[in-house]
Write an enzyme that holds these catalytic residues in place. Structure first.
Site, PDB file in Angstrom:
ATOM      1  N   SER A 187      71.882 -30.196  -9.002  1.00 22.31           N
ATOM      2  CA  SER A 187      72.251 -30.576  -7.598  1.00 22.31           C
ATOM      3  C   SER A 187      70.961 -30.304  -6.918  1.00 22.31           C
ATOM      4  O   SER A 187      70.063 -30.251  -7.370  1.00 22.31           O
ATOM      5  CB  SER A 187      72.937 -29.053  -6.923  1.00 22.31           C
ATOM      6  N   TYR A 230      75.446 -20.504  -5.963  1.00 19.98           N
ATOM      7  CA  TYR A 230      75.234 -21.696  -6.501  1.00 19.98           C
ATOM      8  C   TYR A 230      73.908 -22.114  -6.810  1.00 19.98           C
ATOM      9  O   TYR A 230      73.631 -22.926  -7.803  1.00 19.98           O
ATOM     10  CB  TYR A 230      76.164 -22.590  -5.512  1.00 19.98           C
TER      11      TYR A 230
END
Length: 237
Positions: free
Chosen positions: A127, A140
């Site tokens: 990400s 996350y």
């Protein structure tokens, strides 16, 4: 499509929807045989990737079905916004189990087959938060930082066997997983649309196309890298 993945045999997890589904479709369109896995949906193998032994069973089933294995794309992942104080131990562990530990297990259990192939390909899903952080995303971001680090070390270890390992780092992508956040916080959607010079959210196909390239011989000398696929959003972080 190009047929440039003809003869490749790939596992794709998280293939029931979103990026995983797009990856499976694109690899198949390029000529690969694809063995799909998810918790639910129309896939070849239904499994919870966080269960101990699940990855070994998945690899065994894929090898039996396809006669071998040379490509692994672990796309299964979860994401949710939560303030740090709202991160329970269980929540933090769950995010790491899905986004990191399951990736480690699948790569570990598939490694011998990829080494035997001599031209193995592994593409992990990171990400933009593999490099940066953001509020509400402590668990996350921690998982995606770790995925990028794991990717680099795996590339160093498996490279002598002809295996490349790279990490695709998506920006804001419009998927079933992200849809609730964009619907509940339309300003968040607008923020990312404006932040990207290309002035839109990404689509699963935008990520799948890059992954197909990394799985091909065109990317044979690329390994150990994190590649942002974000519409240019992070050039002005």
């Amino acid at each position: 499509m190009s047929g440039r993945l003809e003869g490749r045999r790939a596992i794709v997890t998280g293939a029931g929807s979103g990026i995983g589904a797009a990856v499976a479709k694109r690899l198949a369109a390029d000529g690969a045989r694809v063995f799909t896995c998810d918790l639910k949906g129309e896939v070849d193998h239904l499994a919870d990737v966080t269960v101990e032994g699940a990855s070994a069973a998945l690899v065994e089933a894929a090898v039996e079905a396809m006669g071998g294995l040379d490509t692994v794309v672990p796309c299964a992942g979860i994401a949710a916004f939560s303030p740090l104080e709202g991160h329970t131990d269980a929540y933090f562990r769950q995010v790491l189990e899905v986004n990191l530990v399951a990736v480690f297990r699948l790569v570990r259990d598939a490694a011998e087959h990829l080494k035997q192939a001599g031209n193995g390909r592994i593409v992990t899903i990171g990400s933009t938060t593999s490099t940066y952080g953001d509020e509400g995303l402590c668990a996350y971001s921690a998982s995606k930082h770790a995925v990028l680090g794991f990717t680099k070390s795996a590339a160093a270890e498996l490279g002598p066997h002809g295996v490349t390992v790279n990490c695709v780092q998506p920006g804001a992508i419009d998927t079933p997983m992200t849809a609730p956040a964009f619907e509940e916080m339309p300003e968040y959607r607008t923020f990312w649309e404006n932040k990207a010079p290309l002035r839109r959210l990404g689509r699963p196909e935008d990520i799948a196309d890059v992954i197909a390239f990394l799985c091909s011989d065109d990317a044979r000398f690329m390994s150990g890298h994190g590649l942002w696929v974000d519409g240019g959003a992070m050039v002005r972080h």
